[in-house]
Each structure stands twice: as structure tokens, then as C-alpha cells.
Design an enzyme around this catalytic site. Structure first.
Site, PDB file in Angstrom:
ATOM      1  N   HIS A  76       0.932  -1.312   0.010  1.00  0.00           N
ATOM      2  CA  HIS A  76      -0.133   0.009   0.207  1.00  0.00           C
ATOM      3  C   HIS A  76       0.884   1.190  -0.046  1.00  0.00           C
ATOM      4  CE1 HIS A  76      -4.318  -1.729   0.984  1.00  0.00           C
ATOM      5  NE2 HIS A  76      -3.131  -2.930   1.435  1.00  0.00           N
ATOM      6  N   ASN A 148     -10.288  -2.754   3.060  1.00  0.00           N
ATOM      7  CA  ASN A 148     -10.350  -2.505   1.407  1.00  0.00           C
ATOM      8  C   ASN A 148     -11.553  -1.993   0.825  1.00  0.00           C
ATOM      9  OD1 ASN A 148      -7.285  -3.103   1.293  1.00  0.00           O
ATOM     10  ND2 ASN A 148      -7.932  -5.372   0.770  1.00  0.00           N
TER      11      ASN A 148
HETATM   12  C1  HEM Z   1      -2.239 -10.983   7.583  1.00  0.00           C
HETATM   13  C2  HEM Z   1      -2.794 -10.078   6.525  1.00  0.00           C
HETATM   14  C3  HEM Z   1      -2.089  -8.785   6.543  1.00  0.00           C
HETATM   15  C4  HEM Z   1      -0.886  -8.299   6.683  1.00  0.00           C
HETATM   16  C5  HEM Z   1       0.218  -8.977   7.496  1.00  0.00           C
HETATM   17  C6  HEM Z   1      -0.942  -6.952   6.464  1.00  0.00           C
HETATM   18  C7  HEM Z   1       0.120  -6.152   6.430  1.00  0.00           C
HETATM   19  C8  HEM Z   1       0.219  -4.726   6.095  1.00  0.00           C
HETATM   20  C9  HEM Z   1       1.421  -3.799   6.269  1.00  0.00           C
HETATM   21  C10 HEM Z   1       2.604  -4.135   7.100  1.00  0.00           C
HETATM   22  C11 HEM Z   1       1.021  -2.669   5.911  1.00  0.00           C
HETATM   23  C12 HEM Z   1       1.654  -1.591   5.769  1.00  0.00           C
HETATM   24  C13 HEM Z   1       1.523  -0.438   7.122  1.00  0.00           C
HETATM   25  C14 HEM Z   1       2.313   0.760   7.251  1.00  0.00           C
HETATM   26  O1  HEM Z   1       3.399   0.768   6.908  1.00  0.00           O
HETATM   27  O2  HEM Z   1       1.779   1.567   7.931  1.00  0.00           O
HETATM   28  C15 HEM Z   1      -0.357  -2.636   5.235  1.00  0.00           C
HETATM   29  C16 HEM Z   1      -1.190  -1.707   4.934  1.00  0.00           C
HETATM   30  C17 HEM Z   1      -2.361  -1.851   4.516  1.00  0.00           C
HETATM   31  N1  HEM Z   1      -3.202  -3.021   4.596  1.00  0.00           N
HETATM   32 FE1  HEM Z   1      -2.774  -4.987   4.991  1.00  0.00          FE
HETATM   33  N2  HEM Z   1      -2.129  -6.519   5.674  1.00  0.00           N
HETATM   34  C18 HEM Z   1      -2.692  -7.762   5.695  1.00  0.00           C
HETATM   35  C19 HEM Z   1      -4.226  -7.726   5.269  1.00  0.00           C
HETATM   36  C20 HEM Z   1      -4.906  -6.802   4.831  1.00  0.00           C
HETATM   37  C21 HEM Z   1      -6.268  -6.971   4.706  1.00  0.00           C
HETATM   38  C22 HEM Z   1      -7.123  -8.249   4.881  1.00  0.00           C
HETATM   39  C23 HEM Z   1      -6.480  -5.616   4.417  1.00  0.00           C
HETATM   40  C24 HEM Z   1      -8.176  -5.138   4.016  1.00  0.00           C
HETATM   41  C25 HEM Z   1      -9.059  -5.392   5.012  1.00  0.00           C
HETATM   42  C26 HEM Z   1      -5.485  -4.717   4.487  1.00  0.00           C
HETATM   43  C27 HEM Z   1      -5.553  -3.303   4.302  1.00  0.00           C
HETATM   44  C28 HEM Z   1      -4.507  -2.375   4.126  1.00  0.00           C
HETATM   45  C29 HEM Z   1      -4.375  -1.054   4.017  1.00  0.00           C
HETATM   46  C30 HEM Z   1      -5.745  -0.426   3.569  1.00  0.00           C
HETATM   47  C31 HEM Z   1      -3.119  -0.645   4.085  1.00  0.00           C
HETATM   48  C32 HEM Z   1      -2.692   0.623   4.040  1.00  0.00           C
HETATM   49  C33 HEM Z   1      -2.982   1.570   5.141  1.00  0.00           C
HETATM   50  C34 HEM Z   1      -2.637   2.800   5.068  1.00  0.00           C
HETATM   51  O3  HEM Z   1      -3.277   3.487   3.903  1.00  0.00           O
HETATM   52  O4  HEM Z   1      -1.673   3.435   5.588  1.00  0.00           O
HETATM   53  N3  HEM Z   1      -4.617  -5.574   4.674  1.00  0.00           N
HETATM   54  N4  HEM Z   1      -0.721  -4.183   5.535  1.00  0.00           N
END
Ligand code: HEM
Length: 509
Positions: A76, A148
């Protein structure tokens, strides 16, 4: 409340700026506040000699420039943010004690929309799920709903997430995203069939962030003041309507503007055409979990046929004044919860509750939650201390608890809810998988044009896969979801339908 909060945050920003000696206009200074005599010519040893180390303006300017980047988000990375407000419109105190949902409460929010796989300045036209992360600055602390645009996910267990992301990211050898790697992974993950079907539909290429719905994907728990809990899923419904691009439109947009999602949002807010979303919830009683033939806490599933209740509306009405300070340094984490909202036992969510807060300690820093964009409007009081770039103003020598000298009191009514448990620890997949049915239901719900686009989009990538076994397994998954879907894909790939049918018959749902 809204204006007071922002006035307070605004004042905090000005105070922080003054503390660092920053001025809106006036004499140019170095970071220590001293005036700069010449910002155009380095100090040199005479007209032909080398630059001097004692030119502290030159040295500091280059040092600061050398350190302008922080690590981009590991996923992201490409995103755009906006400020706004959420208004709670329904009385759901029976379900949750969270003040953000007390009817009539107005809560400031910051939203960050994003693509997932590619880097910080990558094209926004690429097929991807889209992030829809909302930070609610509630009176009881910050609550982040990190969702999402699509209502399900590829996998159901956090232990698979790093492998999945590695397969989707550009190849470590060529630095190009490669369907051979992507489908090599997904051919081992039948539960991804539902999400793949959605992401390869035109929903994977939204026309704008304003015309996108959002989803919590996971169930969370709503806990009321009696400590009773229920499972809840959230959905943001765009009041602008859902609009997508087909492959031809994507190519056309990309040829003239690969920032179309950011540009659309920034421009709309600048011209005061503020986008809005209604927030809906679905609720399940704990006893109902057992009544489904699939596991309702599986993130690859929606809850079909369960009624939705509208609980509030969000408006986005202010662009960030600095993208780095607000959008990039914002740290959304599923661990940022408030009393009345708790994680469910969803295995994917359980991993996320750890992962985001952890990556942000590294990406933004130990004290990243002190930054104006991340700090809660609720006062923070605990013994956590020190660390790099700590700019809290701590006045007490009591950095421990309990203490008689400076009591920091616990509130027993804020304890987590309790979950009845039995059995032994295990490493087993979920029992009720039902991997393919909802993919088929989604496919059959599409109109003829949307089905054709999905087949073309998916065949475009699957057709690049060289390994025939991988292609066959993927086709069998789509065939198992729906015979028409699998047959049309097989035809598009010039595959052997008899083989695909046989492979599908051997699959257990
Ligand atoms: C175990 C599954 C998942 C892991 C380990 C994971 C891990 C991560 C990590 C490490 C980041 C970066 C966060 C940052 O640097 O601030 C991220 C961002 C993000 N993830 Fe996931 N994610 C997973 C599943 C999901 C799912 C299922 C969704 C939606 C429901 C999702 C939505 C997002 C969003 C929207 C961001 C961006 C947030 C922002 O705008 O700063 N992720 N994710």
C-alpha cells in the site's frame, strides 16, 4: 466539537512549528534558527578552490536532503489522504459502548486510499484491491478501520501473507511483476478463488476513489456496556455510486494520467465537491457462528443475505496541507481499537493486529504516534518513554504504575470481553472451508458485459503462465466455482476442457 477538535489540533501544529522555530515567512534560517547569508553560492577557498566544510548551510542542506525519505510502506505504498468527519446516525448502544457510535456524535477522521502492490509513485491504473483506511479521532482514543474496497481477501491465515505479497511484488530477478510467480503461488491457495474473481472483475480498476465502496473484510466484535459481544462487519457505501474502468478505458486513462485517482480526489475536495460514504454494519450473534456451512470468521467469505443497518455518514472535506507529514507519516493499525470494538478470532485479523503497529515502529519510528497526524485527541498517560525523536512534554518523575504519588488509574469497566475456550493448541486449517461457492455466486451475479470483461482480464494474465500444470489447476478452481466461468476461461486459453473438468471434480470444497 468538530471545530474545537480541529482548532485544538491546529493550535498544536502551530505550537509544534514554533517549538521547532519554523516560520511561515520571513528570513531564511538554518535548522538552528540562525539566519542564512547566501543560499545560492557555496563558501569556497577563493575563486578556484574547493568548497569548505565550515559552510554549515551547505552541509546541513545536503544532510537534510540525504535523509528526506523514510521507508515506504511494505504494501500500500501508493496512496492519497483526506480529512473529514464521521457522524453517527443510529442508536446502537445495545451493540457497542464505543462513543464514536453514540447517536449524533461527530468525530474527525483522516482517510488514506491506496493501491497495494507497487511502489510509492506507481501508476494508479494497475489492477489491485484498493486500500480504504479510516482513522477516527474519537474522544476515547483513535480507532482505525483499515479496510479495502473489496469485501474479501485472498487468504485466511496471516502466516501466508508475506509469501503472497512476495509472489505479487515484482520478481527479485527482473524487477517486473510476473503472472508465472503470482499463479505459481495461488495454484496452492484454492481459497483465493473468490478474491481473484472480484479483483479481476472491473472492480480491480476503480474509476475514482470517490466511486468506491469500502469494507472491513474481517468481522470485528462489538461489545456493549454489559460486556456482551456480537460479531460485526462494516461496509462503506459510496454516495457517489460505484464506478469502474474496463481494460480499454484503463489503457486510455493511463496514456494521459497515471495519477487519476489522486487527482480526482484532490480536485473534487478543492472545488468543495465533498465525497460522502454511508457506513453499514452486519451483525451476528456468537451462537449463529455454528449455523453456517462455512466459517463466518474466514476473511475469504462475505455474509450473504444478512441484513445491513446504516450507522453513520462520513464526509471528506479537507486536503492535507503536506503529503509527507500527513499522508505518508499516517500510521493506520488494526491494533488501534477503542472500548466497545475488539478483534474477532479471524486468523488473518489476528496477524494484522500485530503486523501494522510493528512495521510502523520501524517505518515511522518509535514515537510515530506522537506526530500530529497520528496522535489521539484523548490524553495519553502511561509509562512508555524515551526512544528516537520523542517530543512529548513529560513533567512527572513517575514513569511506573501503580503509584501513590502520581496515580494512573485503571478502569475495570474497560477490560476486554471474555471468550469461552476449550480444547488444545493446534496448527490446522479451518474446518469449514467452502473455497469456491461464493466465487461462483459472485460470477453469476455479474451482467453479461462484466462477465466478458472478467474473462478477458483474467485470461490476459493466466495466458502468460508457461507451466501447464499451474494453468490447469487455476482453471480447475474457476471451473469448480462455476462451470460456465471455467469453460469460457479454458476456451480463452485454448485449454483442454475435459482435463479441466476432471481436475475440478477432484477438488474438495
Ligand atoms: C495478515 C494479513 C495482512 C498483513 C500482515 C498486512 C500487513 C500490512 C502492512 C505491514 C502494511 C503497511 C502498514 C504501514 O506501513 O503503515 C499494510 C497496509 C495496509 N493494509 Fe494490510 N495486511 C494484511 C491484510 C490486509 C487486509 C485483509 C486488508 C483489508 C481489509 C488490508 C488493508 C491494508 C491497508 C488499507 C493498508 C494501507 C494503510 C494506509 O493507508 O496506511 N491488509 N498491511
Amino acid at each position: 466539537m468538530y471545530s474545537t477538535v480541529f482548532a485544538r489540533r491546529g493550535l498544536a501544529l502551530v505550537l509544534a512549528a514554533l517549538a521547532f522555530g519554523a516560520k511561515a515567512q520571513g528570513p531564511l534560517t538554518r535548522d538552528n534558527g540562525a539566519p542564512v547569508g547566501d543560499n545560492q553560492n557555496s563558501q569556497t577557498a577563493g575563486p578556484r578552490g574547493p568548497a569548505l566544510l565550515q559552510d554549515v548551510q551547505l552541509i546541513q542542506k545536503l544532510q537534510r536532503f540525504d535523509r528526506e525519505r523514510i521507508p515506504e510502506r511494505v504494501v500500500h505504498a501508493r496512496g492519497t489522504g483526506a480529512h473529514g468527519e464521521f457522524v453517527a446516525t443510529a442508536d446502537i448502544s445495545r451493540l457497542t459502548r464505543a462513543q464514536v457510535f453514540a447517536k449524533g456524535t461527530r468525530t474527525p477522521v483522516f482517510v488514506r486510499f491506496s493501491t497495494v502492490i507497487h511502489g510509492q509513485h506507481s501508476p494508479e491504473t494497475l489492477r489491485d484491491p484498493r486500500g480504504f483506511a479510516t482513522k477516527f479521532y474519537t474522544t476515547e482514543g483513535n480507532w482505525d478501520l483499515v479496510g479495502n474496497n473489496l469485501p474479501v481477501f485472498f487468504i485466511r491465515d496471516a502466516i501466508k501473507f508475506p509469501d503472497m505479497v512476495h509472489s505479487l511484488k515484482p520478481s527479485p530477478v527482473t524487477n517486473i511483476q510476473d503472472p508465472n510467480r503470482v499463479f505459481d503461488f495461488f495454484s496452492h491457495v484454492p481459497e483465493a478463488t473468490h478474491m481473484l474473481t472480484r479483483v479481476y472483475s472491473d472492480l480491480g480498476t476503480p474509476a475514482s476513489y470517490r466511486s468506491m465502496d469500502g469494507s472491513s473484510v474481517h468481522a470485528y466484535k462489538f461489545v456493549n456496556s454489559a460486556g456482551e459481544y456480537r460479531y460485526v462487519k462494516f461496509r462503506w457505501a459510496s454516495k457517489q455510486g460505484v464506478k469502474t474502468l474496463d481494460a480499454k478505458q484503463v489503457a486510455e486513462v493511463q496514456s494521459r494520467d497515471f495519477n487519476h485517482l489522486t487527482r480526482d480526489l484532490v480536485d473534487a475536495i478543492a472545488r468543495k465537491d465533498y465525497p460522502q460514504w454511508d457506513l453499514y454494519i452486519q451483525v451476528l450473534e456468537p451462537a449463529q457462528l455454528a449455523s453456517f456451512d462455512f466459517d463466518p470468521l474466514d476473511a475469504t467469505k462475505i455474509w450473504p443475505d444478512l441484513p445491513e443497518t446504516m450507522v453513520g455518514t462520513m464526509i471528506l472535506n479537507r486536503n492535507p496541507s503536506n503529503v509527507f507529514q500527513e499522508t505518508e507519516q499516517s500510521a493506520f493499525a488494526p491494533a488501534n481499537l477503542v472500548p466497545g470494538i475488539e478483534p474477532s478470532e479471524d486468523r488473518l485479523l489476528q496477524g494484522r493486529v500485530f503486523s501494522y503497529a510493528d512495521t510502523q515502529l520501524y517505518r515511522v519510528g518509535t514515537n510515530g504516534l506522537q506526530l500530529p497526524i497520528n496522535r489521539p485527541q484523548a490524553a495519553v498517560l502511561n509509562g512508555n518513554q524515551d526512544g528516537a525523536a520523542n517530543f512529548a512534554i513529560t513533567v512527572s518523575d513517575v514513569n511506573y504504575q501503580p503509584s501513590r504519588r502520581f496515580p494512573m488509574t485503571e478502569d475495570a469497566t474497560m477490560k476486554y470481553s471474555t471468550l469461552p475456550l476449550g480444547g488444545s493448541t493446534q496448527q490446522q486449517r479451518l474446518q469449514r472451508t467452502v473455497n469456491f461457492r461464493q466465487a461462483g455466486e459472485f460470477y453469476r451475479g455479474l451482467d453479461a458485459g462484466a462477465k466478458t470483461n472478467l474473462i478477458a482480464n483474467l485470461a490476459g494474465d493466466l495466458g502468460q503462465v508457461k507451466d501447464s500444470e499451474t494453468r490447469l489447476i487455476m482453471l480447475s478452481h474457476f471451473y469448480k466455482a462455476d462451470a460456465d466461468y471455467g469453460s469460457r476461461l479454458t476456451q480463452a486459453l485454448k485449454g483442454d476442457i475435459a482435463l479441466v473438468r476432471r481436475a475440478a471434480e477432484s477438488l474438495v470444497d
